[in-house]
Write an enzyme that holds these catalytic residues in place. Structure first.
Site, PDB file in Angstrom:
ATOM      1  N   GLU B  68      19.021   1.653 -21.127  1.00  0.00           N
ATOM      2  CA  GLU B  68      19.181   1.195 -22.455  1.00  0.00           C
ATOM      3  C   GLU B  68      19.260   2.432 -23.589  1.00  0.00           C
ATOM      4  OE1 GLU B  68      17.282   0.208 -20.046  1.00  0.00           O
ATOM      5  OE2 GLU B  68      17.742  -1.942 -19.802  1.00  0.00           O
ATOM      6  N   HIS B 137       8.767  -9.598 -20.804  1.00  0.00           N
ATOM      7  CA  HIS B 137      10.073 -10.304 -21.254  1.00  0.00           C
ATOM      8  C   HIS B 137      10.031 -11.570 -22.275  1.00  0.00           C
ATOM      9  CE1 HIS B 137      11.698  -7.718 -17.883  1.00  0.00           C
ATOM     10  NE2 HIS B 137      13.086  -8.442 -17.763  1.00  0.00           N
TER      11      HIS B 137
HETATM   12  C1  LIG Z   1      14.704  -1.753 -18.753  1.00  0.00           C
HETATM   13  C2  LIG Z   1      15.215  -3.016 -18.010  1.00  0.00           C
HETATM   14  N1  LIG Z   1      16.523  -3.185 -18.265  1.00  0.00           N
HETATM   15  C3  LIG Z   1      17.194  -4.337 -17.918  1.00  0.00           C
HETATM   16  C4  LIG Z   1      16.146  -5.353 -17.241  1.00  0.00           C
HETATM   17  C5  LIG Z   1      16.985  -6.508 -16.683  1.00  0.00           C
HETATM   18  N2  LIG Z   1      16.986  -6.552 -15.294  1.00  0.00           N
HETATM   19  C6  LIG Z   1      16.081  -7.135 -14.475  1.00  0.00           C
HETATM   20  S1  LIG Z   1      16.501  -7.030 -13.033  1.00  0.00           S
HETATM   21  C7  LIG Z   1      17.940  -6.028 -13.065  1.00  0.00           C
HETATM   22  C8  LIG Z   1      18.748  -5.532 -12.120  1.00  0.00           C
HETATM   23  C9  LIG Z   1      17.951  -4.351 -11.364  1.00  0.00           C
HETATM   24  O1  LIG Z   1      18.837  -3.902 -10.386  1.00  0.00           O
HETATM   25  P1  LIG Z   1      18.171  -2.542  -9.112  1.00  0.00           P
HETATM   26  O2  LIG Z   1      17.399  -1.894 -10.066  1.00  0.00           O
HETATM   27  O3  LIG Z   1      19.089  -2.459  -8.332  1.00  0.00           O
HETATM   28  O4  LIG Z   1      17.218  -3.976  -8.768  1.00  0.00           O
HETATM   29  P2  LIG Z   1      17.306  -5.008  -7.758  1.00  0.00           P
HETATM   30  O5  LIG Z   1      17.409  -6.218  -8.657  1.00  0.00           O
HETATM   31  O6  LIG Z   1      18.686  -4.876  -7.244  1.00  0.00           O
HETATM   32  O7  LIG Z   1      16.460  -5.224  -6.803  1.00  0.00           O
HETATM   33  C10 LIG Z   1      18.134  -5.955 -14.727  1.00  0.00           C
HETATM   34  C11 LIG Z   1      19.342  -5.367 -15.303  1.00  0.00           C
HETATM   35  C12 LIG Z   1      15.051  -4.955 -16.988  1.00  0.00           C
HETATM   36  N3  LIG Z   1      14.101  -5.856 -16.190  1.00  0.00           N
HETATM   37  N4  LIG Z   1      14.662  -3.710 -17.584  1.00  0.00           N
END
Ligand SMILES: Cc1ncc(C[n+]2csc(CCOP(=O)(O)OP(=O)(O)O)c2C)c(N)n1
Ligand SMILES: Cc1ncc(C[n+]2csc(CCOP(=O)(O)OP(=O)(O)O)c2C)c(N)n1
Ligand SMILES: [Mg+2]
Ligand SMILES: [Mg+2]
Lengths: 337, 332, 337, 332
Positions: B68, B137
């Protein structure tokens, strides 16, 4: 059990418990009994949490990301209270105030699941600092996704752990996607161990389904961390289903999914057990049934758990010796009176 | 979004109005790019950029890593050097990850360098409660932004405003933070492309009334409207003021409305203490206090993080029932 | 000049101009004519900015950290306007509103100095994106200190530059200290190139005083960046004096300072010129005198520049087509009227 | 800090009072550690941790890398697991770098997990104008914190308060943000270790008066006092209220004071719009409005970033001269 010098049955059981738990979460959702739709299931990703969970010691601590049910179960989380939390109910671990993305049992060393990608990572640096300072022999492990590999806070944390020689392990569960973004579209170079090594960490890259081997290797990293050599573990896996309950993964092909789902750590482990005559089909079936009952009960428990009292909106913001926040209603009534 | 080229839509969702605004702006101005987490292949966490990848390609619709701070910083860098990015933070809650780039860089870049340069960009973000998304959130963090000089701040309620405010922000050379409530995406209304129905920075009277002004923005305007309906039945004539932008803030409309109705309730989903409603309330008292028949009431979310449990979350923020109750007390 | 196929005289001149400028800033401070005490001089660190400044092309852009006077001069900054800015005066680059830590000339491609450690780094990612999108052939270079190697934003930015193959270079001016903290107490591993390489960047580590060689090597990295292979350059040097004007560096020994100050890129370059008969003592002296006069004039200019008008508090917050912020005075008077 | 063990100091600087507070607390409680950028070898950018390294060693006085987000996060992690860190952010302006860890983690960790755990720590930071430090090193960002439920917020003005509020915060199990004004470190006053002269969360009337309440905190209390002196000469009797903590906020003292004086000026170095003074002003209007003889005035910094030029910076924030002027107008 035919053979006792193998951990496979235990590891299998944990993986199966995780999977079944997640499946029941999915059912709970379909029944309309979950608090919201932000449910991130770890089906297909059971290997990492299971082998690390087994390699950790009782006193160890950890934080998880939003897809963290697995390691919580592997570390002894009670499926009933977890499920009730996911349902947003009173009997949940956090009284239903945290939900699926904020679920924890501090008594089990679970320092918190986190809905902020990367948010829980520096916590383990502090936990490592405490452990070293208080001479408690605790390793603290941060679990996060491949997405968090692109969050700056990870590098700040890895650097601190390395600089201060802390009993800390960073564990990346690389399920190839961050939501709909494939790892190739998120990372300039995908060799994450190289990144960690450049900060001075011991590294381990797990990319096959042999969980016993993964367990042994992970344990080495964790044991070294206990001796103040912090480490990094990447576990490659695949997110079998959508990102959260509402996601049907239109951004990837069915062929890919079908192919990748074949890399199933659970069938792999059960096949291994059969092949090596560690357990027979009946024994495995028995385990599965027991788990099924356990998780059904958890689901029922969640469904039957009462809603929380409205006053709980106000509790737990501050230490219990401090006054509760004044409610808006009280403020308004005072003004209007 | 079947027909992109109509000028008038009888019923369009807030989401599609946004998409149209982005689409129409991008067609007119090649300098506009969209960047953010999952804005391309996924189409945006809440679908506001769906299909834009197909239309504009990956050069202009850019999926970013989950970074971000760098998303905001890189967008600003692009804005300083000739582009006009529409960046997306999936949740306002991620202001925390990027607040340095937002408040120390983006908001101040023009001032610090003595007016040498503009950073013309939009930072879209989505906020509010209503989906059991939990403490990290579900926030309403417009106050942080409103308290940061240098940033324009738009927080629309209707599809028409979503469309026109976004397009307007793309014509202003200031960085604009654009906040969308997660429960508004599926709401729908008219979109008239030829009727902006506003200037950026002008509030909108959603319903005229003479007994009480309810001043609000974003989703809470809907609560105000519903409460007003209920109150009308009880012979209380509410004026509903939709602020639409918080910077610039249309102080005149607020003051005028309250000087007329002599009673005010400020409604918001942000936490109570030191939030946007404190500012609005201060303004009203300062400028209308000789006219006021009753003290102004701030009705907001509680001074606690947001709980996940739906039954708690519902009462964590204002309810229509209690807006009615407080309004009645104010008008007694 | 005895020889023409060498850049040394030019490079020397730039380094000397930087040093003399900084010395005059110090004098300006002693005269009580600077705006505040947060003046971070780059005396001893001239090599990096000079060779990179020479290796960049006219259209290229850059951002700097708080210790950024050097590269600004190397890229053509006007010492008069710079000095006036440092004095907080009307004729300064930023009308005296930015001061030493926020000094820039956008027309020279200077996208801003930054008082936030790491704060200016992602800007170059965006500038690189623009350059590629608009096909402008501009490379954008971020200058920052070794301290910023511990800021997460750097890794987010390096990853993006690598992922999107941007014409971007990250340049770490490693002066061994972040305020009073020695780099050994800040970084787990000091091999910064390794970090950058793990993100997929071309890397260069400059740790001697041969500026011609440094120039050639830097140019290679910058030229590759122009072809969309982003790079990383670390220049090792030593901060000859305190962190800012008030700091007497009690946290390090005099012996260390004396020893390290011997690694002076400017005397090294002049010795090289003498040794290789590129210039003689007189010629060098003449250059120095010219510079001295130039910088004296800059100082005088700053001292004589008028203060800014009070209304300038309110300008430049928003685009000039937008209304000025309402002053507190106006607000209050309206309420009281 | 010649004699550490005295109980009473006739004249001690704000800086030394802080150092003593940290020192005395650390001596009593082994769980307390200090961590931050340059807190050890350098002694803190503003000297508040000078010599502590010598006394307590590097295990307890820890220099960190320049990684604000991780500093806050690691401190929180330590607080969750048995320690009681005093972390330092060199400038409040670096909240931006660490706001996720402050607002999404530290403030919410207790609530999200249903009260399972406390995060007992202090985050010290230094703010305000007065040193030509520019837009990124001169802010007053207490509003961001006050608007974030879960964080206690202390912002002392005198050495005695600096000492006792810090010590008190170390006995409370909530995370506390502790903001020090950069121009206060060299100011001096009495320190009486046996006289806390307050409870955490209680405002202090610095001067009693009957004509006008000036309500403020941190360095601006000094301006209020000086203006009050001047106004006394002109027969205007000012009551000076020093809030000392913004969360908890001592609403009662504010309301009582203004109900007595019937006039109020709220003074702060934060920006005008949607800042802490908006909250105080709202509270006063809400609770005293039938008593007020004049509208409440908010006197703050301008709604612009802070300029570097000393002549501009001086007028960017309130001046004593104008406090006097406005006060006179209020009392006309
Ligand atoms: C700081 C932040 N940015 C974006 C999000 C939105 N978000 C939630 S899960 C996710 C994907 C995360 O990917 P990863 O770290 O690979 O975990 P996975 O969901 O694949 O287990 C996103 C972008 C968030 N929760 N927190
Ligand atoms: C985000 C942030 N943290 C801390 C500071 C305070 N600070 C200013 S300069 C400095 C040291 C920076 O060291 P380095 O990056 O190596 O640059 P140098 O001063 O050595 O040139 C620090 C800690 C700051 N300005 N910004
Ligand atoms: Mg993933
Ligand atoms: Mg340095």
């Amino acid at each position: 059990m035919t053979q006792s010098n193998t951990l496979l049955p235990n590891l299998y059981t944990t993986m199966k418990r995780i999977r079944t738990f997640e499946e029941r979460v999915g059912e709970l959702f379909i029944k309309g009994e979950t608090a919201g739709t932000m449910l991130h299931l770890s089906i297909g990703e059971e290997l990492g949490p299971t082998c690390l969970g087994a390699a950790m010691q009782k006193q160890d601590t950890f934080t998880t990301h939003h897809r963290g049910h697995g390691i919580f179960i592997a570390r002894g989380g009670d499926p009933k209270k977890m499920m009730a939390e996911i349902a947003g109910k009173k009997d949940g671990y956090c009284k239903g105030k945290g939900g699926s993305m904020h679920i924890a049992d501090m008594k089990l060393g679970h320092l918190g699941a986190n809905a902020i990608v990367g948010g829980g990572i520096p916590t383990v640096v502090g936990a490592g600092l405490s452990s070293k300072y208080l001479e408690e022999d605790k390793v603290s492990v941060a679990f996060f996704g491949d997405g968090a590999m692109q969050q700056g806070i990870l590098y700040e944390s890895m650097n601190m752990a390395s600089l201060w020689k802390l009993p800390v392990v960073f564990c990346c569960i690389n399920n190839q996607y961050g939501m709909g973004t494939k790892i190739d579209n998120a990372a300039g170079l995908k060799d994450f161990s190289k990144r960690a090594a450049s900060f001075g960490l011991n590294t381990l890259h797990i990319d096959d389904l042999d969980i016993e081997n993964a367990y042994v290797k992970s344990k080495e990293i964790i044991d070294k961390a206990r001796k103040f050599e912090p480490g990094f573990i990447e576990v490659e896996c695949y997110r079998f289903f959508g990102h959260a309950r509402m996601d049907k993964s239109p951004y990837r092909s069915e062929e890919e999914e079908i192919k990748m789902r074949k890399s199933d750590p659970i069938s792999y482990a059960s096949n291994q057990m059969l092949k090596n005559k560690i357990m027979n089909e009946d024994e495995i079936k028995k385990i599965n049934e027991k788990i099924s009952i356990e998780m059904d009960e958890a689901m029922d428990f969640a469904i039957n758990s009462p809603l929380n009292n409205q006053k709980e909106i106000f509790t737990d913001v501050y230490d219990e010796r401090e006054p509760l926040p004044i409610s808006v209603e009280e403020r308004i009534n005072k003004i209007l009176s | 979004m079947s027909d992109l080229n109509k000028n008038y839509y009888e019923k369009i969702t807030f989401r599609d109005a946004l998409r149209l605004a982005i689409h129409d702006s991008m067609q007119k101005d090649e300098k506009i790019i969209v960047m953010g987490e999952d804005v391309a292949a996924y189409g945006g966490a809440y679908g506001a950029t769906k299909d834009l990848l197909k239309l504009f390609g990956p050069k202009r619709i850019i999926d970013t890593p989950i970074s971000e701070a760098a998303i905001v910083g890189a967008s600003m860098g692009a804005a300083l050097t000739g582009l006009r990015p529409i960046a997306e933070l999936m949740y306002v809650d991620f202001f925390g990850m990027s607040m340095d780039q937002i408040a120390n860089q983006l908001a101040k870049v023009r001032y610090m360098f003595g007016g040498q340069i503009n950073a013309p960009m939009i930072l879209r973000a989505q906020g509010g409660t209503g989906r059991s998304a939990g403490a990290q959130h579900s926030q309403s963090l417009e106050t942080w932004i409103m308290h940061t000089p240098g940033l324009y701040l738009s927080i629309p309620y209707t599809p028409n405003d979503a469309y026109h405010l976004l397009r307007a922000a793309l014509k202003i050379n200031n960085p604009t933070i654009f906040i969308e409530h997660k429960l508004l995406y599926n709401t729908s209304g008219v979109l008239d492309k030829n009727n902006p129905d506003q200037i950026f920075g002008k509030a909108k009277i959603r319903k005229k009334g003479k007994d009480l002004s309810i001043i609000s923005y974003s989703r809470m305007v809907n609560f105000a409207e519903k409460a007003a309906e209920e109150l009308a039945k009880q012979k209380i004539d509410v004026e509903v003021v939709d602020l639409r932008t918080l910077n610039p803030l249309d102080r005149e409309t607020i003051i005028e409305s309250v000087n007329k109705t002599k009673r005010a309730l400020v409604l918001s989903e942000s936490c109570y203490t030191a939030g946007v409603p404190s500012e609005i309330t201060s303004i009203i008292f300062e400028h209308c206090y000789t006219n006021l028949l009753k003290p102004v009431i701030r009705y907001t979310a509680e001074d606690t993080p947001a709980p996940v449990a739906p039954n708690l979350e519902e009462n964590y923020i204002p309810t229509i029932e209690k807006i009615v109750e407080y309004s009645k007390k104010l008008c007694k």
